[in-house]
Scaffold this active site. Sequence first.
Site, mmCIF file in Angstrom:
data_model
loop_
_atom_site.group_PDB
_atom_site.id
_atom_site.type_symbol
_atom_site.label_atom_id
_atom_site.label_comp_id
_atom_site.label_asym_id
_atom_site.label_seq_id
_atom_site.Cartn_x
_atom_site.Cartn_y
_atom_site.Cartn_z
ATOM 1 N N LYS A 1 -1.972 11.171 0.291
ATOM 2 C CA LYS A 1 -1.321 10.212 -0.370
ATOM 3 C C LYS A 1 -1.923 8.644 -0.009
ATOM 4 O O LYS A 1 -1.926 7.763 -0.827
ATOM 5 C CB LYS A 1 0.090 10.037 0.363
ATOM 6 C CG LYS A 1 0.828 11.516 -0.039
ATOM 7 C CD LYS A 1 2.151 11.540 0.812
ATOM 8 C CE LYS A 1 2.979 13.012 0.343
ATOM 9 N NZ LYS A 1 4.000 13.220 1.280
ATOM 10 N N GLN B 1 7.280 11.754 6.156
ATOM 11 C CA GLN B 1 6.802 13.160 5.969
ATOM 12 C C GLN B 1 7.756 14.164 6.464
ATOM 13 O O GLN B 1 7.874 14.149 7.543
ATOM 14 C CB GLN B 1 5.237 13.216 6.608
ATOM 15 C CG GLN B 1 4.535 14.507 5.985
ATOM 16 C CD GLN B 1 4.429 14.529 4.385
ATOM 17 O OE1 GLN B 1 4.208 13.629 3.919
ATOM 18 N NE2 GLN B 1 4.411 15.784 3.904
ATOM 19 N N ASP C 1 9.843 8.205 -2.003
ATOM 20 C CA ASP C 1 10.474 9.740 -2.448
ATOM 21 C C ASP C 1 11.616 10.014 -3.290
ATOM 22 O O ASP C 1 11.847 11.071 -3.661
ATOM 23 C CB ASP C 1 10.431 10.535 -1.124
ATOM 24 C CG ASP C 1 9.062 11.089 -0.701
ATOM 25 O OD1 ASP C 1 8.101 11.359 -1.779
ATOM 26 O OD2 ASP C 1 8.789 11.314 0.397
#
Length: 284
Positions: free
Chosen positions: A53, A97, A120
Amino acid sequence: MSAEILSGKDVAAALRAEVADRVAVLAGRGKSVGLATILVGDDAASQIYVRSKHRAAEKAGMLSFDHHLPAGTSQEQVERVVASMNRNKDVSGIIIQLPLPAGLDGNRAVGAIDPAKDADGLHPHNLGLLALERSALRPATPDGIMRILEHYGVETDGKVALVLGRSVLVGKPLGLMLGAKGVDATVIQAHSRTRDLDDLIGRADIVVAAIGKPGFVMGDQLKPGAVVIDVGINRTPEGLVGDVDFESAADVAGAITPVPGGVGVMTVASLLANTVTAAELTAG
Ligand code: NAP
């Protein structure tokens, strides 16, 4: 094999290029775009995902902020880091995460993110907007799947779409996206308690497998010509495989995503798109 291969690579490359252009436009207005990640513990796969990422963010011209906290970090400490990223004007998007190590509450930590920085798209506010069909920041993996369907011109209007899996990360939001006005699929959301799965798979025009079981969907279960989207990422002694048995499915399906090189490569591109969207919305 007769199925068309729905590669995510070209779609992801085009999206990353578009993101880089949008980052450059913001830079021209004196606005930076930054992605912050918060990783807790030493899970090897999570560390690989986080590194990829950051690499992708930097390639797109974004700043990147890497918070790697040791195993044993408390919930309050995680949320303090989230709060500091919420306040940081150089941070446009924040990713926690998942999963967090046992003992930490991932939902609570995601709920502490400023919804305007929710790269996200998993904050309850953004999931609520998704249900209302007004979302700007959508969960990255299902968003990537929708972009693949759109890129390859897969018809969804009135089609029966079977989504195997109902996780908040993939299955549930994808069901909302496929059934939304304008997409107009008739969605069947299956899970571990679903009965007569064989019959449902055989009736579906679009089959999405997001359950985490290697080779679960076999070619002889599919309706000939079905579009198959394989979300699964399963590490086996034979390497990385999806939730669909690719060999048998590709003989029956009309189109199919490969693993790797299908949905997986789209996820990072989609979360970069969310990050630049978040920066644009803040910049006005
Ligand atoms: P998850 O949270 O474990 O959810 C799995 C879902 O599958 C649950 O809803 C479960 O039902 C359902 N399920 C399990 N066994 C089933 C069965 N026999 N029949 C029907 N449904 C069944 O997993 P996830 O996070 O959604 O991930 C799913 C897969 O996608 C994993 O392989 C993961 O690695 C992969 N993934 C890939 C990406 C990517 O970027 N490509 C991103 C995220 C995840 P219940 O709700 O009843 O338990």
